[in-house]
Design a protein around this motif. Structure first.
Motif, short mmCIF file in Angstrom:
data_model
loop_
_atom_site.label_atom_id
_atom_site.label_comp_id
_atom_site.label_asym_id
_atom_site.label_seq_id
_atom_site.Cartn_x
_atom_site.Cartn_y
_atom_site.Cartn_z
N ASN A 66 46.57 121.31 113.86
CA ASN A 66 46.56 120.19 115.24
C ASN A 66 48.05 119.74 114.59
O ASN A 66 49.21 118.43 115.66
CB ASN A 66 45.59 118.65 115.26
N THR A 67 48.99 120.35 113.42
CA THR A 67 49.99 119.46 113.37
C THR A 67 51.51 120.25 113.96
O THR A 67 51.08 120.90 114.52
CB THR A 67 50.04 119.89 111.73
N GLY A 68 52.72 119.31 113.72
CA GLY A 68 54.07 119.23 114.53
C GLY A 68 54.02 119.92 115.69
O GLY A 68 54.58 119.81 116.17
N LEU A 69 52.76 119.21 116.71
CA LEU A 69 52.87 118.84 117.34
C LEU A 69 53.72 118.62 119.08
O LEU A 69 54.33 119.05 120.22
CB LEU A 69 50.92 119.50 118.91
N GLY A 70 54.27 117.43 117.96
CA GLY A 70 55.22 117.24 118.85
C GLY A 70 56.27 116.93 119.38
O GLY A 70 56.97 116.85 120.11
N PHE A 71 56.97 117.96 117.92
CA PHE A 71 57.96 118.77 118.31
C PHE A 71 57.50 119.90 119.57
O PHE A 71 58.86 119.76 120.20
CB PHE A 71 58.54 118.76 117.18
N ILE A 72 56.52 120.56 119.22
CA ILE A 72 56.65 121.75 120.25
C ILE A 72 56.87 121.03 122.20
O ILE A 72 57.17 121.33 122.56
CB ILE A 72 54.90 122.27 119.76
N GLU A 73 55.79 119.82 122.03
CA GLU A 73 56.34 119.77 122.84
C GLU A 73 57.99 118.90 123.89
O GLU A 73 57.54 118.71 124.92
CB GLU A 73 54.99 118.27 123.03
N LEU A 74 58.16 118.82 122.99
CA LEU A 74 59.61 118.26 123.88
C LEU A 74 60.33 119.28 123.19
O LEU A 74 61.88 119.02 123.63
CB LEU A 74 59.87 117.17 122.17
N VAL A 75 60.13 120.49 123.35
CA VAL A 75 60.62 122.28 123.56
C VAL A 75 61.46 121.79 125.17
O VAL A 75 60.00 121.90 125.73
CB VAL A 75 60.56 122.84 122.81
N SER A 76 62.80 121.74 125.12
CA SER A 76 62.74 122.38 126.72
C SER A 76 62.57 123.34 127.24
O SER A 76 62.16 124.29 126.85
CB SER A 76 64.34 122.05 126.99
#
Length: 398
Positions: A140-150
């Motif tokens: 589950n980790t780092g998902l917030g960054f992945i969501e923000l890839v344009s």
């Protein structure tokens, strides 16, 4: 009696000079854990993170609190121990869709098999005529960054016609999104469909959709976002508050990215170079860029997940005959490799890799690459055993 008292006094005296720090085990190093926040959260954001953490890892549902009537698990954390990968015992079964025309079995329990049931109810079975695939729960980790890839960056990595002739032709998963999954700023759409990025097939749009769907399909819990009961298929009242769902979404967004270990080790550095040389980095992109976020700790950060978030043809050996969104049955989203070395922590000391856990070592997973991955696999096989071990040690460092 005096000798006994003498011994007791001596023991007390000895213990009194030992500090509490000497008796309490030290905490694991940050790079040995997947749990923990991104750096830079405000006190209020830390509070919401902890609320989401408690809901995700501590809340166990029962019949009285909405579990079921059919379900897969009774809590979020039971499939993601320590926010890590799942175990074969927690594998999910998806069924029903064979192409991009949609799932024809939604009225018969699709897309997820609820194989457990409360007393008096019957667990689901895969309907006749439906194809299926097993999905191992991811870290589950780092998902917030992945969501923000344009969307723009994702499309820039795609090469559907393999114009550069390297044998790699990644494509995004274009899929319809639920009404509550608000499109990102500067989102790109195509015939009413949007670029998705989460899940084995890359068919889920954002972390709110992932969370609301998991509560509903995994635990049988309705919410404002997913109000239909998985057993009766009737719309019922929310069994979990919107605030709790939002807290869990925030928790998933702000879990830290995995921290690489031994990154300056000579063998790890050699393995990284070989990883790039044999072409693995063409799909497992080392560095991506997060876009703007109201959460400053995530906003505009470069990060290193080793994925391109695209679908790739992985060959007939990994074709399960089931798919989601616009993905073909033989196409899979490039999984992020960060956290790979910590997978055994949540998998009983073993590895269960690939989408369904069929690979029981990192080398097994490499050798299962077909389709667009076959060239890198073949180059891996041409290396010496020491070179192969360097690549594996590099991957274990992630």
């Amino acid at each position: 009696m005096k000798s006994v008292w003498g011994i007791s006094i001596a023991v007390v005296a000895f213990l009194s000079i030992i500090s509490c720090e000497d008796l309490i085990p030290s905490a694991p190093a940050a790079d040995q854990l997947l749990d923990g926040t991104v750096e830079g959260l405000s006190p209020e954001q830390n509070r919401q993170f902890l609320l989401g953490d408690a809901a995700f890892n501590n809340q166990i549902f029962t019949a009285e609190t909405g579990l079921g009537s059919v379900f897969v698990a009774s809590s979020c954390g039971s499939c993601h121990a320590g926010d890590g990968k799942g175990h074969p015992f927690t594998t999910l079964t998806r069924f029903g869709q064979i192409d991009e025309t949609g799932n024809k079995f939604l009225d018969r329990g699709g897309p997820q098999l609820q194989h457990r049931a409360l007393s008096g109810f019957i667990p689901e079975r895969i309907p006749d005529g439906a194809t299926s695939s097993q999905f191992m729960p991811p870290i589950n980790t780092g998902l917030g960054f992945i969501e923000l890839v344009s969307d723009e960056d994702i499309l820039a990595m795609a090469d559907p016609d393999d114009l550069d002739g390297d044998g790699i032709s990644g494509v995004p998963n274009w899929n319809k999104i639920p009404h509550y999954a608000i499109p990102f700023e500067n989102a790109i759409s195509q015939n009413g469909k949007y670029i998705c990025r989460f899940g084995k097939k890359g068919s889920v749009y954002n972390l709110l959709q992932q969370t609301a769907n998991a509560y509903n399909q995994d635990i049988g819990i309705t919410s404002e976002f997913e109000p239909y009961d998985v057993y009766s298929h009737l719309e019922i009242g929310p069994e979990i508050s919107t605030q709790i769902v939002n807290d869990v979404v925030f928790y998933l967004k702000t879990l830290k990215a995995p921290i690489q270990r031994s990154k300056d080790n000579d063998e790890v550095l050699e393995g990284k170079n070989l990883f790039v040389q044999i072409g693995c980095e063409k799909c497992h992109k080392q560095t991506l860029q997060a876009g703007h976020s109201p959460i400053d700790a995530l906003s505009n950060k470069a990060f290193h997940p080793y994925t391109d978030l695209l679908l790739h043809d992985m060959g007939s050996g990994l074709d399960d005959g089931y798919t989601e969104g616009s993905a073909k049955t033989y196409e899979w989203r490039t999984p992020p490799l960060w956290g790979l070395g910590l997978a055994p922590n949540s998998q009983g000391g073993n590895y269960f890799l690939m989408h369904d856990g069929r690979a029981q070592s990192i080398e097994d997973a490499i050798l299962l690459h077909g389709g667009e991955g076959h060239s890198s696999r073949d180059r891996f096989n041409e290396l010496t055993s020491d070179e192969n071990e360097s690549i594996i040690q590099f991957l274990k460092s992630l």
